[in-house]
Design an enzyme around this catalytic site. Sequence first.
Site, PDB file in Angstrom:
ATOM      1  N   SER A  80     -64.423   2.962  37.766  1.00 25.70           N
ATOM      2  CA  SER A  80     -63.099   2.965  38.385  1.00 25.70           C
ATOM      3  C   SER A  80     -62.602   1.581  38.792  1.00 25.70           C
ATOM      4  O   SER A  80     -61.507   1.455  39.337  1.00 25.70           O
ATOM      5  CB  SER A  80     -63.099   3.881  39.613  1.00 25.70           C
ATOM      6  OG  SER A  80     -64.169   3.524  40.467  1.00 25.70           O
ATOM      7  N   THR A 182     -61.171   3.245  43.797  1.00 25.62           N
ATOM      8  CA  THR A 182     -60.803   1.850  44.037  1.00 25.62           C
ATOM      9  C   THR A 182     -61.685   1.251  45.115  1.00 25.62           C
ATOM     10  O   THR A 182     -62.016   1.935  46.083  1.00 25.62           O
ATOM     11  CB  THR A 182     -59.339   1.814  44.543  1.00 25.62           C
ATOM     12  OG1 THR A 182     -58.496   2.212  43.490  1.00 25.62           O
ATOM     13  CG2 THR A 182     -58.937   0.449  45.057  1.00 25.62           C
ATOM     14  N   THR A 200     -58.941  -2.350  41.218  1.00 25.05           N
ATOM     15  CA  THR A 200     -59.134  -1.047  40.579  1.00 25.05           C
ATOM     16  C   THR A 200     -58.773  -1.082  39.095  1.00 25.05           C
ATOM     17  O   THR A 200     -58.002  -1.947  38.658  1.00 25.05           O
ATOM     18  CB  THR A 200     -58.220   0.006  41.274  1.00 25.05           C
ATOM     19  OG1 THR A 200     -58.574   1.311  40.825  1.00 25.05           O
ATOM     20  CG2 THR A 200     -56.752  -0.223  40.963  1.00 25.05           C
ATOM     21  N   ARG A 210     -48.661   2.048  33.542  1.00 26.42           N
ATOM     22  CA  ARG A 210     -48.609   2.529  34.931  1.00 26.42           C
ATOM     23  C   ARG A 210     -49.313   1.540  35.877  1.00 26.42           C
ATOM     24  O   ARG A 210     -50.400   1.044  35.603  1.00 26.42           O
ATOM     25  CB  ARG A 210     -49.272   3.900  35.018  1.00 26.42           C
ATOM     26  CG  ARG A 210     -49.286   4.521  36.427  1.00 26.42           C
ATOM     27  CD  ARG A 210     -50.581   4.275  37.154  1.00 26.42           C
ATOM     28  NE  ARG A 210     -50.678   5.024  38.411  1.00 26.42           N
ATOM     29  CZ  ARG A 210     -51.644   4.873  39.299  1.00 26.42           C
ATOM     30  NH1 ARG A 210     -52.616   4.015  39.059  1.00 26.42           N
ATOM     31  NH2 ARG A 210     -51.666   5.574  40.404  1.00 26.42           N
ATOM     32  N   THR A 233     -57.086   4.184  49.056  1.00 25.10           N
ATOM     33  CA  THR A 233     -57.647   4.634  47.787  1.00 25.10           C
ATOM     34  C   THR A 233     -57.148   6.049  47.535  1.00 25.10           C
ATOM     35  O   THR A 233     -56.781   6.763  48.461  1.00 25.10           O
ATOM     36  CB  THR A 233     -59.189   4.579  47.820  1.00 25.10           C
ATOM     37  OG1 THR A 233     -59.708   5.055  46.569  1.00 25.10           O
ATOM     38  CG2 THR A 233     -59.765   5.409  48.943  1.00 25.10           C
ATOM     39  N   GLY A 234     -57.105   6.426  46.275  1.00 28.21           N
ATOM     40  CA  GLY A 234     -56.609   7.757  45.940  1.00 28.21           C
ATOM     41  C   GLY A 234     -55.343   7.679  45.110  1.00 28.21           C
ATOM     42  O   GLY A 234     -55.108   6.678  44.425  1.00 28.21           O
TER      43      GLY A 234
HETATM   44  N1  ASP Z   1     -55.271   4.000  44.167  1.00 28.94           N
HETATM   45  C1  ASP Z   1     -55.645   3.827  42.791  1.00 28.94           C
HETATM   46  C2  ASP Z   1     -54.455   4.005  41.920  1.00 28.94           C
HETATM   47  O1  ASP Z   1     -53.638   4.852  42.188  1.00 28.94           O
HETATM   48  C3  ASP Z   1     -56.667   4.789  42.330  1.00 28.94           C
HETATM   49  C4  ASP Z   1     -57.956   4.714  43.070  1.00 28.94           C
HETATM   50  O2  ASP Z   1     -57.984   4.696  44.288  1.00 28.94           O
HETATM   51  O3  ASP Z   1     -58.976   4.633  42.390  1.00 28.94           O
HETATM   52  O4  ASP Z   1     -54.372   3.318  40.929  1.00 28.94           O
END
Ligand code: ASP
Length: 322
Positions: A80, A182, A200, A210, A233-234
């Site tokens: 990730s 992330t 990330t 994106r 994160t998320g």
């Molecule tokens: N926040 C990151 C994203 O939307 C994803 C992640 O937390 O891994 O790209």
Amino acid sequence: MGVAGAAIIGCVESSANEQITSGSLLPSQTTQEFPVIVSTWNHGIAANRSAIEKLNQGGTILDAVEAGVRVTESDANNQSVGLGGLPDRDGNVTLDACIMNHLSQCGAVSFLQNIENPISVARKVMEDTPHVMLSGKGALEFAIDKGFTESNLLTEESSLAWEKWKLQSKYNPQINSENHDTIGMLGIDKNGELAGACTTSGMAYKLHGRVGDSPIIGAGLFVDGEVGAACATGVGEAVIRIAGSAIVVELMRGGATPEEACKEAVNRIIRKHDDLTNLQVGFLALDKFGRSGGYSVYGGFNYAHATASGNEMIDAKYMKEW
Ligand code: ASP
């Protein structure tokens, strides 16, 4: 000297006592021991170790957070972040990263390909240009100009995962509990200076082009030397919609503890989304007193907390069961 400077307990030792523990409130969350490094998810343990080492070697807190997240970026087994990251739906590994210090100096790269350590490119953007963010081809050209070397970041394992995903995906970008990890890292040194870094490969199998929250100052990361720092994160789109990390810092400015601030940011996300299916977001915060805390929409979010005397995992509290 910041407020934190008045509460120093000794200097940093290199032999940190590392352990994995559960529980939502550990003594270390409220310690006045400095420095403090916190970072998201289990990979934070190794990243924190590197950050503490960098401080021991005389590095600044900005050096420390950069060194810390570079470990995760260069770990091919981590799918990730950086090398080995899961690709977009067309098979490209595209990276987002940003870095910020207590003086509100910051740099970011987005949609960057073929560079293993985007956080170091972000730092170059901060220090060597008048800009905050470079993106895509321009970011790559800048990185090469600065001496970074190109390499293929798509590992065999991630390529196989992508091939498997294509079989059932219908090319719908998706996010689930396995693919948002992330690394966001926040640190405060013995002088009370703060810094943060976030990096990330983004949402797995996303649309090509994106960009998530992670390289966006105020969304994936925010640092204010007067108050504290936060990272996220998320699902990045949800974080961007509420300017997540900036909100967490502003809530702390208003008197909230790090955990209370993260909880309120999570509540805002919940209030603004009718459909919370798979909408996992976790916030992590560190204030100028060295206190830290996290909160997430769903259970499972954890973070690593390190001081001179330990490096441990903490399970964040959360609002909803999966
Ligand atoms: N926040 C990151 C994203 O939307 C994803 C992640 O937390 O891994 O790209």
